[in-house]
Scaffold this motif. Sequence first.
Motif, PDB file in Angstrom:
ATOM      1  N   ASP A  66     -14.790 -32.155 -22.758  1.00 15.40           N
ATOM      2  CA  ASP A  66     -14.242 -32.650 -21.492  1.00 15.40           C
ATOM      3  C   ASP A  66     -15.276 -32.655 -20.383  1.00 15.40           C
ATOM      4  O   ASP A  66     -15.094 -33.311 -19.362  1.00 15.40           O
ATOM      5  CB  ASP A  66     -13.048 -31.794 -21.055  1.00 15.40           C
ATOM      6  CG  ASP A  66     -11.891 -31.880 -22.026  1.00 15.40           C
ATOM      7  OD1 ASP A  66     -11.706 -32.966 -22.615  1.00 15.40           O
ATOM      8  OD2 ASP A  66     -11.185 -30.874 -22.194  1.00 15.40           O
ATOM      9  N   GLU A  67     -16.351 -31.903 -20.574  1.00 11.00           N
ATOM     10  CA  GLU A  67     -17.392 -31.826 -19.544  1.00 11.00           C
ATOM     11  C   GLU A  67     -18.756 -31.685 -20.198  1.00 11.00           C
ATOM     12  O   GLU A  67     -18.863 -31.316 -21.365  1.00 11.00           O
ATOM     13  CB  GLU A  67     -17.117 -30.660 -18.593  1.00 11.00           C
ATOM     14  CG  GLU A  67     -16.941 -29.347 -19.287  1.00 11.00           C
ATOM     15  CD  GLU A  67     -16.488 -28.246 -18.348  1.00 11.00           C
ATOM     16  OE1 GLU A  67     -16.984 -27.121 -18.518  1.00 11.00           O
ATOM     17  OE2 GLU A  67     -15.667 -28.503 -17.457  1.00 11.00           O
ATOM     18  N   GLY A  73     -17.317 -32.771 -15.199  1.00 12.78           N
ATOM     19  CA  GLY A  73     -16.322 -33.479 -15.991  1.00 12.78           C
ATOM     20  C   GLY A  73     -16.781 -34.882 -16.355  1.00 12.78           C
ATOM     21  O   GLY A  73     -17.520 -35.516 -15.596  1.00 12.78           O
ATOM     22  N   HIS A  74     -16.378 -35.341 -17.516  1.00 11.03           N
ATOM     23  CA  HIS A  74     -16.690 -36.704 -17.929  1.00 11.03           C
ATOM     24  C   HIS A  74     -15.754 -37.671 -17.194  1.00 11.03           C
ATOM     25  O   HIS A  74     -14.573 -37.404 -17.035  1.00 11.03           O
ATOM     26  CB  HIS A  74     -16.504 -36.884 -19.439  1.00 11.03           C
ATOM     27  CG  HIS A  74     -17.534 -36.171 -20.258  1.00 11.03           C
ATOM     28  ND1 HIS A  74     -18.856 -36.516 -20.249  1.00 11.03           N
ATOM     29  CD2 HIS A  74     -17.431 -35.115 -21.107  1.00 11.03           C
ATOM     30  CE1 HIS A  74     -19.537 -35.719 -21.063  1.00 11.03           C
ATOM     31  NE2 HIS A  74     -18.685 -34.856 -21.588  1.00 11.03           N
TER      32      HIS A  74
END
Length: 78
Positions: A66-67, A73-74
């Motif tokens: 997710d990061e 964070g993406h």
Amino acid sequence: MEWRTNWHITIRWDRADNSPAGLIVVERVVDSPADLRRLIDRALAAPHVVAFPYRQVRELVGDEPDECRNGHGHAAAW
């Protein structure tokens, strides 16, 4: 998410009658070089094995992060 390496080997016999599995072609997937070496040694020792090509395969396994490594964070997909 990480890379996993395994090896695909195809063992070809001259006749199905000479194969322990009763097949001319047996395909196996192994997870370690030691397991691949054992299969190759067995194929070399078997007088009715005519070929045993193999190839290394790398695949990504696990959940997508997710990061990033820095904790950012993406962004959501477009």
